[in-house]
Scaffold this active site. Structure first.
Site, PDB file in Angstrom:
ATOM      1  N   ASN A   1      26.340  -5.047 -19.451  1.00 16.40           N
ATOM      2  CA  ASN A   1      25.673  -5.279 -18.178  1.00 16.40           C
ATOM      3  C   ASN A   1      24.771  -6.500 -18.218  1.00 16.40           C
ATOM      4  O   ASN A   1      23.939  -6.642 -19.108  1.00 16.40           O
ATOM      5  CB  ASN A   1      24.903  -4.023 -17.794  1.00 16.40           C
TER       6      ASN A   1
ATOM      7  N   ALA B   1      22.593   3.101 -23.874  1.00 21.22           N
ATOM      8  CA  ALA B   1      23.048   3.590 -22.567  1.00 21.22           C
ATOM      9  C   ALA B   1      24.187   2.691 -22.126  1.00 21.22           C
ATOM     10  O   ALA B   1      24.148   1.474 -22.358  1.00 21.22           O
ATOM     11  CB  ALA B   1      21.915   3.537 -21.551  1.00 21.22           C
ATOM     12  N   CYS B   2      25.192   3.278 -21.473  1.00 15.56           N
ATOM     13  CA  CYS B   2      26.300   2.428 -21.024  1.00 15.56           C
ATOM     14  C   CYS B   2      25.834   1.495 -19.911  1.00 15.56           C
ATOM     15  O   CYS B   2      26.488   0.505 -19.616  1.00 15.56           O
ATOM     16  CB  CYS B   2      27.513   3.246 -20.615  1.00 15.56           C
ATOM     17  N   THR B   3      24.678   1.795 -19.313  1.00 12.60           N
ATOM     18  CA  THR B   3      24.121   0.933 -18.266  1.00 12.60           C
ATOM     19  C   THR B   3      23.076  -0.051 -18.812  1.00 12.60           C
ATOM     20  O   THR B   3      22.436  -0.762 -18.037  1.00 12.60           O
ATOM     21  CB  THR B   3      23.436   1.811 -17.194  1.00 12.60           C
TER      22      THR B   3
ATOM     23  N   LEU C   1      30.081  -2.251 -14.995  1.00 15.84           N
ATOM     24  CA  LEU C   1      29.368  -1.005 -14.672  1.00 15.84           C
ATOM     25  C   LEU C   1      28.143  -1.285 -13.811  1.00 15.84           C
ATOM     26  O   LEU C   1      28.087  -0.897 -12.652  1.00 15.84           O
ATOM     27  CB  LEU C   1      28.983  -0.270 -15.964  1.00 15.84           C
TER      28      LEU C   1
END
Ligand code: ADP
Length: 498
Positions: A270, A298-300, A424
């Site tokens: 991100n 975190a994937c974000t 994302l």
């Protein structure tokens, strides 16, 4: 005599402590399985954090059988009654917030403040979806036919499989389970091996709240054993997965092969675009929170930043100060940033930073040569002066590592943000309403953040990405989460014509 008594007491105490950190399978309302897999605390070398059984294909089969038997009666229960159970479970999580959060810190490594927030989130999610037991689920539509009414209904898929990762070990199981359950599905969940206790706390709350046996089942164990068996069972009508892109895409093939529904939330890389008109200190705070909060796991999380020339120097100076405040340590103590989850992830973080530096990047903050005597403490890392196609800029690291690159202007920054296999979340720091609006329209990501960290989501709004980040069909969270777990039906109701 005295010594024998005290030994006996010690043994009893030890057994109790061991029991408290032992996760079991929950199959048909029964807690089953041995305590054969050890999970060590990533912040305290040598401290046992959790024990769990290594689930087999037979355990998965038993759980699916139980779920299949329990699902029709669960779906037949009035939706407000299903909702009441979810709301009661949410309340129980809140009552148990501190003790669950402490277990979560010991097995995952994040800070106690982050863990308490996560338990609160799981509780809120259960209560949000519980309240939807009272909400409308269909529409009444006009018909072109005489004396006819058309209504739409949502029907549960049946038995759904959930596979979840370690980074939000109670919130993700909650935000997948709650919409599945309120819609009348039965669930079999395979939580991450590293964090068996957190999902078990969710299961316990649901059970204590009165969920009928078999409606929610947990099988612990390895992904390629228990997870694979879950995905391959033809009785699983839909599977929602969060984890790595590689595993997610493999699961998609299995599920697509029998045309079962699949929802994947996978990797992210991100980016945030910081423009000259932003406040450098506030932009640094936004980036630091996104990059170093939750230990960057975190994937974000923010992992690349594109900055225009006029603000670059002030922004970097402020970012270095922010990074210094994210002291890495034991989440149960005063650390601002918790431990890295595992030795494998710790080494991956170190290798990513070392490799970038060896290729000529500057390390403005951080280090990549620390030991692990005091646990997996990895300092917040800021890299600059790297090429746009460096692996540290293009590949997901999943640690507190951020690469900062200069772009000449907004258009170049937007192009760089979009030049990624992932999509994302994406952020922009600017005071320009026009550019923020343009960015929201043109950035290729499922979630856009204007002057806000890329990580951190509200529970009542859709979440998901594009490209290799997500299946990009069904969104998670909020009311839109119900779409994945249900199928639509259109009902024409008329009267016999004379
Ligand atoms: P991470 O790198 O974050 O651990 P993974 O994709 O490996 O991500 O793991 C996410 C979840 O997927 C975990 O619950 C894990 O056990 C599960 N998993 C891993 N491999 C497989 C597989 N081959 N089949 C099904 N589930 C798997």
């Amino acid at each position: 005599m005295t010594s024998t008594a005290s030994t006996a007491t010690k043994t009893a105490t030890a057994a109790t402590e061991r029991d408290l950190i032992t996760a079991r399978h929950l199959i048909n309302g029964e807690w089953l399985g041995g305590a054969d897999t050890e999970r060590m605390n990533p912040a305290r070398p040598g401290e046992l954090a959790a024990l769990s059984p290594s689930g087999t294909a037979e355990d998965v089969d038993a759980a699916i059988t139980a779920a299949t038997a329990a699902q029709p009666a669960w779906a037949a229960l009035p939706a407000p009654s299903r909702g009441a159970i979810l709301m009661a479970a949410g309340n129980l999580l809140l009552d148990r917030q501190t003790s669950i959060a402490e277990d979560l810190v010991r097995e995952e490594g994040k800070t106690i403040a982050e863990a308490k927030g996560e338990v609160k989130r799981a509780s809120d999610v259960l209560r949000f979806f519980g309240s939807l037991g009272w909400a409308a689920t269909g529409e009444v539509l006009p018909s072109g036919l005489q004396d006819t009414t058309i209504t739409t209904r949502r029907e549960p898929l049946g038995v759904v499989g959930l596979i979840t990762p370690w980074n939000f070990p109670i919130a993700i199981p909650a935000w997948k389970s709650a919409p599945a359950l309120i819609s009348g599905n039965a669930v079999v969940i395979k939580p991450a091996e590293l964090t068996p206790l957190s999902a078990t706390h969710l299961a316990r709350a649901l059970q204590d709240a009165g969920l009928p046996a078999g409606v929610f089942n947990v099988v612990h164990g390895k992904g390629r054993v228990a997870g694979d068996a879950l995905a391959r069972d033809p009785r699983i009508a839909g599977m929602s997965f969060t984890g790595s892109t590689k595993v997610g895409l493999g699961l998609q093939e299995i599920l697509n092969g029998r045309r079962a529904r699949v929802q994947l939330e996978m990797g992210g890389k991100n980016g945030v675009l910081v423009l000259d008109d932003a406040d450098p200190r506030k932009a640094a705070q936004v980036v630091a929170a996104g990059a170093f909060g939750l230990t960057g796991q975190a994937c974000t999380a923010t992992s690349r930043v594109y900055v225009t020339p006029g603000i670059r120097e002030d922004f970097l100076a402020a970012l270095v100060e922010e990074a210094a405040a994210y002291t890495a340590g034991d989440g149960l103590e005063a650390a601002k940033m918790g431990a890295v989850v595992s030795s494998q992830q710790f080494e991956q973080n170190q290798a990513a930073v070392r490799t970038a530096v060896e290729r000529g990047a500057k390390l403005l903050h951080g280090a990549y040569d620390g030991g692990t005597d005091a646990g997996f403490r990895f300092p917040a890392a800021i890299l600059t002066d790297l090429p746009f196609d460096d692996a540290a800029v293009t590949e997901e690291i999943f640690g507190p590592v951020v690469a900062v690159l200069e772009v000449p202007d907004y258009e170049a920054g937007l192009a760089a943000i979009n030049d990624s296999r992932y999509g994302l979340t994406a952020g922009i720091c600017t005071d320009s309403l026009a550019l923020a609006t343009d960015f929201a329209a043109r950035a290729q990501a499922g979630v856009i953040k204007v002057n806000r960290p890329t990580a951190g989501l509200d529970l009542n709004v859709p979440f998901g990405g594009v490209k290799d980040s997500s299946t990009n069909t069904f969104r998670e969270q909020g009311k839109s989460a119900l779409d994945f777990f249900t199928w639509g039906k259109t009902v024409y109701t008329g009267v016999y014509l004379p």
